[in-house]
Design an enzyme around this catalytic site. Structure first.
Site, mmCIF file in Angstrom:
data_model
loop_
_atom_site.group_PDB
_atom_site.id
_atom_site.type_symbol
_atom_site.label_atom_id
_atom_site.label_comp_id
_atom_site.label_asym_id
_atom_site.label_seq_id
_atom_site.Cartn_x
_atom_site.Cartn_y
_atom_site.Cartn_z
ATOM 1 N N SER A 39 0.818 -1.220 0.000
ATOM 2 C CA SER A 39 0.000 0.000 0.000
ATOM 3 C C SER A 39 0.853 1.272 0.000
ATOM 4 C CB SER A 39 -0.957 0.007 1.188
ATOM 5 O OG SER A 39 -0.240 0.137 2.404
ATOM 6 N N ASN A 40 2.156 1.138 0.253
ATOM 7 C CA ASN A 40 3.032 2.314 0.207
ATOM 8 C C ASN A 40 3.305 2.635 -1.262
ATOM 9 O OD1 ASN A 40 5.576 3.934 0.214
ATOM 10 N ND2 ASN A 40 5.346 3.662 2.422
ATOM 11 N N ARG A 41 3.260 3.916 -1.599
ATOM 12 C CA ARG A 41 3.397 4.327 -3.003
ATOM 13 C C ARG A 41 4.832 4.652 -3.406
ATOM 14 N NH1 ARG A 41 -1.203 7.764 -1.961
ATOM 15 N NH2 ARG A 41 0.017 8.390 -0.169
ATOM 16 N N THR A 134 4.998 8.861 1.376
ATOM 17 C CA THR A 134 4.417 7.951 0.387
ATOM 18 C C THR A 134 3.549 6.877 1.037
ATOM 19 O OG1 THR A 134 6.415 6.576 0.440
ATOM 20 C CG2 THR A 134 6.307 8.307 -1.257
#
Length: 155
Positions: A39-41, A134
């Site tokens: 889920s981290n961009r 992020t």
């Protein structure tokens, strides 16, 4: 709660940019890789900016090396329940000054989120470029917003 310890720096000897996070998430610690939580961009953002696929660990490390980006966290260790930066307590910082001394090609420090920026100033009295986190916890920013913001400081 026990003390958690982060990762070693990823450096290549000719890096121009250092991206500093705060402390790896639980998922990242489990996977032994920076920004491993899907889920981290972070990786999708860099993949877009540099037009390089990053589905594997090797591809992520290649992206960093080819674009002269070092990666580390401001925290060597801390006490933290969960993965949120707001839960970080009793920080012992990494030796950012030594890293910069040993890697004089680094010209720019980019802080991934407010915590890394605040702790960089607190422990090292250094200015970095503060960019939005992020993390998916930073729901105010879309992936597209992050790409625009980081592209402006990376390129």
């Amino acid at each position: 709660m026990s003390r958690i310890i982060g990762f070693d720096a990823i450096v290549h000897g000719n890096d121009k940019i250092l991206i500093l996070g705060s402390m790896p998430s639980i998922k990242s610690l489990e996977e032994n890789m920076y920004y491993a939580n899907p889920s981290n961009r972070f990786w999708p953002m860099l993949s877009n900016i540099y037009n390089m696929p990053v589905t594997t660990r090797e591809e992520k490390l290649k992206l960093l090396k080819e674009n002269q980006i070092a990666l580390w966290d401001i925290c060597h260790s801390c006490i933290r329940k969960g993965s949120m930066d707001s839960a970080i307590k009793e920080t012992i910082p990494n030796d950012i000054e030594l890293l910069l001394e040993e890697n004089p090609s680094i010209q720019k420090i980019i802080c991934n989120g407010k915590t890394s920026y605040t702790l960089l100033k607190k422990y090292f009295q250094r200015e970095g470029i503060w960019c939005s986190s992020t993390s998916s916890a930073n729901a105010r920013k879309t992936l597209e917003d992050l790409i625009i913001e980081y592209k402006g400081v990376l390129l």
